[in-house]
Design an enzyme around this catalytic site. Structure first.
Site, PDB file in Angstrom:
ATOM      1  N   GLY A 238       0.786  -1.230   0.000  1.00 35.40           N
ATOM      2  CA  GLY A 238       0.000   0.000   0.000  1.00 35.40           C
ATOM      3  C   GLY A 238       0.812   1.270   0.000  1.00 35.40           C
ATOM      4  O   GLY A 238       0.341   2.289   0.511  1.00 35.40           O
ATOM      5  N   GLU A 456       1.298 -36.301   4.021  1.00 32.05           N
ATOM      6  CA  GLU A 456       0.741 -35.093   4.637  1.00 32.05           C
ATOM      7  C   GLU A 456       0.344 -35.350   6.090  1.00 32.05           C
ATOM      8  O   GLU A 456       0.449 -34.447   6.930  1.00 32.05           O
ATOM      9  CB  GLU A 456      -0.469 -34.611   3.834  1.00 32.05           C
ATOM     10  CG  GLU A 456      -0.195 -34.333   2.361  1.00 32.05           C
ATOM     11  CD  GLU A 456       0.918 -33.320   2.155  1.00 32.05           C
ATOM     12  OE1 GLU A 456       1.194 -32.527   3.069  1.00 32.05           O
ATOM     13  OE2 GLU A 456       1.531 -33.334   1.069  1.00 32.05           O
TER      14      GLU A 456
END
Length: 715
Positions: A238, A456
């Protein structure tokens, strides 16, 4: 804008009509033909001549070497279909002709045959010399010169009318003029309240806004406002939005330009544009000049390769002169943004030019929530959407990432014909942003699915046991992008430091996948390649940057080195071959220790490992609550417990100003208390005289160090 385009098209159309009319006149003048002329072949001409139908004729050499014969019939002849189509259209149908033309090759036999036949028929022969095309030759010589002078005149007149683009009037002669686009203060609607997640940065810019509004408030006290403010930070945080908010709050003209717009292919253009930019800004003072990506023109001088940087260096020199040449009371403030401040020229960063440097980093959890609320204003959200939870699930995301997240969620909701954006849409959008779109149609064998599931699940088990720093956010075996599945680990809290314990736990979590493969399948796969890549990076940083190796000691060997290729002060590597070998040994030791630790954890939790793997094979995706419930009870919960607190929101300009005063008062009180304690200790002769530690820490910018959100991608 619409009227300008209409005028442009009208003028272009009129020019086209004029050009077509001129071409038609030239063609009519030089290329017209008589409609009462009949063309005869050489054989027909000789036949008509022998039949005594020719009254007289002339012979004239042509431009191409062919002789042209033109003459009259004794009696009118019927016209043939070979007449010119142009003549037929313009003059109508011709019933009879009295003139003829013919062409003869330039050889002696043909001419002798024609002359003999004419003498026998008693027809007069009138030879003519070759005609000189005077007007055609003059037009060929004069027309290019006239066109060249017309173009020069058009360019000079266009440059006097004002600045234009490269395709409009004055475009060619306006290279030296600035391409900065002045924004009207009335049209700039961006305010501090529209900038979320950057409250400290806005407080730093309050003084700039105050100076632009009321410069006398500072000048009467002898204060000088910073001539330049450098906004530094990663992409998407930003920086440009902050600059627009400053201009919007101050209600002053805003000149924005990119650093790459200064330099062109012509020498001296960049310096000329810099002079023109600052001249226009001074005329509109008080005003703001915003240079986006200033590193494109502000790189360190003398560090280029090949000697092709003279034009860029001249432009940089002119920027240095302009910034140090005007006074602060003139009301021109330069804002610049970059994510590569390490390559900027030191003269550009010195006091008197960019006096203030503001680090615009990634927002914290409150900042992310405020940013989400700003971008969710124009999006209907379902009742199950909790922006606070989303902010907690997205550490390391900057403003651009969060905006993209909500936009992807809105696109998914529209694709599914939903009336509002649901939590499921945002969850799917988060996965798409992190790992790419799901590839549910990818065909995989059952063995591969089981390998991915246990891989996983191994990450999840190690992450659940070593949970001091991180939590397991999600585990999935759905292929996304180039990943066959992944385990998402998130920090428990906002971390600004990483301890040695946290780093070793993260290493063990990364090694959980390979450990599970060896324990279950007894065979290694290529799925752990990304795990090893991240683990090697963390271990190398521990050894070379953080001083977490007893053999190498507390030294920084690599650090955040300057990656500018042409920098002569950047030797690579900055250590000996023996040290390099020692670094490799320590990195290998840390990864091996992490692997052994992961193996021990999975061996001690075989039931939990199997339960999570089987759930992945059944449901494909498990969230945090489901994983923890499987680890603790072996069952999947039906609902989630949500936390509700006061929502975060971005502060307005007045609130930022009040917060700045409040923080300043607190800092002054803390500094006074610290000085009192230091004086008392000094009197007791316990420590030597020095600057208080708290003040030293306060001077250093706070930097957020977050590792990648995705700690594993099963390639």
């Amino acid at each position: 804008m619409k009227n300008k385009n209409r005028g442009f098209f009208r003028s272009s159309l009129s020019y086209a009509f004029v050009i077509l009319a001129v071409i038609f006149l030239i063609y009519s003048f030089f290329g017209r033909s008589d409609g009462s002329v009949k063309h005869l072949s050489t054989t027909t001409f000789l036949k008509e001549l022998k039949n005594n139908k020719i009254k007289d004729f002339t012979i004239q050499p042509g431009d191409s070497g062919v002789y042209t014969i033109a003459g009259d019939f004794k009696k009118a002849q019927k016209s043939s279909s070979s007449s010119s189509s142009t003549t037929t259209l313009l003059s109508g149908y011709q019933s009879s002709v009295t003139k003829f033309t013919a062409y003869v090759l330039p050889n002696n036999s043909s001419l002798k045959q024609i002359t003999t036949a004419a003498q026998k028929a008693g027809v007069a022969v009138n030879p003519k010399p070759a005609a000189s095309n005077f007007w055609g030759s003059m037009l060929t010589l004069i027309l290019p010169t006239l066109i060249m002078f017309a173009l020069l005149y058009w360019m000079l007149i266009g440059s006097q009318r004002g600045q234009g683009g490269s395709g409009g009037p004055g475009g060619i002669m306006s290279f030296g003029r600035s391409k900065a686009k002045p924004a009207d203060p009335k049209q700039n609607k961006i305010r501090f309240a529209d900038v979320a997640g950057e409250e400290e940065e806005k407080q730093e810019l309050v003084e700039v806004v105050e100076f632009l509004k009321d410069p006398k408030k500072f000048t009467k006290l002898g204060a000088r406002i910073p001539k330049g403010v450098l906004l530094e930070g990663p992409p998407g945080t930003g920086k440009t939005l902050l600059a627009k908010a400053v201009a919007g709050e101050a209600k002053t003209p805003f000149f924005s330009i990119s650093g790459s717009d200064f330099v062109e292919m012509f020498v001296g253009v960049g310096a000329s544009r810099v002079r023109d930019l600052f001249e226009n800004a001074k005329k509109s003072a008080p005003s703001i000049i915003f240079i986006d990506e200033i590193d494109a023109v502000g790189r360190r001088r003398g560090a280029g390769m090949g000697g092709g940087n003279d034009e860029r260096e001249q432009t940089l020199n002119q920027i240095l002169i302009e910034m140090d040449g005007f006074e602060g009371s003139e009301g021109v403030i330069v804002l610049a943004s970059t994510n590569r401040s390490d390559v900027l020229d030191p003269a550009l960063l010195r006091s008197g030019r960019f006096d203030r440097k503001i680090l615009v980093g990634a927002p914290d959890v409150k900042g992310r929530e405020a940013i989400l609320r700003v971008h969710a204003k124009n999006k209907p959200l379902a009742a199950d959407v909790d922006l606070k939870v989303i902010a907690q699930q997205t550490p390391g995301f900057v403003g651009a990432d969060l905006e993209n997240l909500l936009n992807e969620a809105a696109l998914l909701a529209a694709r599914n014909d939903e009336k509002a954006v649901t939590a499921a849409d945002i969850d799917e959008a988060e996965d798409r942003v992190i790992a790419g779109p799901a590839k549910k149609d990818r065909k995989t064998t059952q063995d591969e699915r089981e390998t991915v599931a246990y891989h996983e699940a191994g990450h999840a088990i190690v992450g659940l046991v070593l949970n001091d720093a991180q939590v397991v956010r999600k585990v999935t075996i759905v292929p996304r992008g180039r990943a066959g599945g992944y385990a998402l680990m998130m920090p428990k809290d906002e971390r600004y430091l990483m301890s040695e314990k946290d780093a070793k736990e993260e290493l063990a979590g990364l090694m959980g996948g390979r450990a599970a493969e060896i324990l279950i399948n007894h065979v290694a796969s290529s799925g752990a390649s990304n795990d090893f890549q991240q683990a090697t990076q963390i271990a190398r940083e521990m050894v070379t940057q953080y001083g977490m190796s007893d053999k190498l000691g507390m030294v920084q060997l690599e650090g955040s080195s300057n990656v500018f290729v042409g920098d002569p002060n950047n030797p690579n590597p900055p250590y000996s071959q023996k040290t390099s070998e020692l670094i490799d040994e320590e990195v290998r030791r840390l990864t091996n220790e992490a692997y052994k630790r992961a193996v021990d954890i999975i061996k001690s939790h075989p039931k939990q490992h199997k339960a999570i793997a089987e759930a992945l094979l059944k449901y494909e995706t498990l969230d945090e609550a489901q994983i923890r419930s499987l680890f603790e009870t072996g069952e999947i919960p039906s609902d989630l417990v949500k936390d509700s607190q006061r929502p975060a929101r971005p502060l307005s300009y007045e609130e930022s100003k009040a917060a700045l005063k409040k923080n300043g008062a607190v800092d002054n009180k803390e500094a006074e208390d610290e000085l009192k304690r230091t004086k008392m200790i000094r009197k007791m002769k316990m420590i030597p005289s020095r600057v208080p530690i708290q003040l030293q820490k306060r001077r250093q910018p706070r930097r957020l160090q977050l590792l990648d959100a995705v700690n594993n991608k099963f390639d």
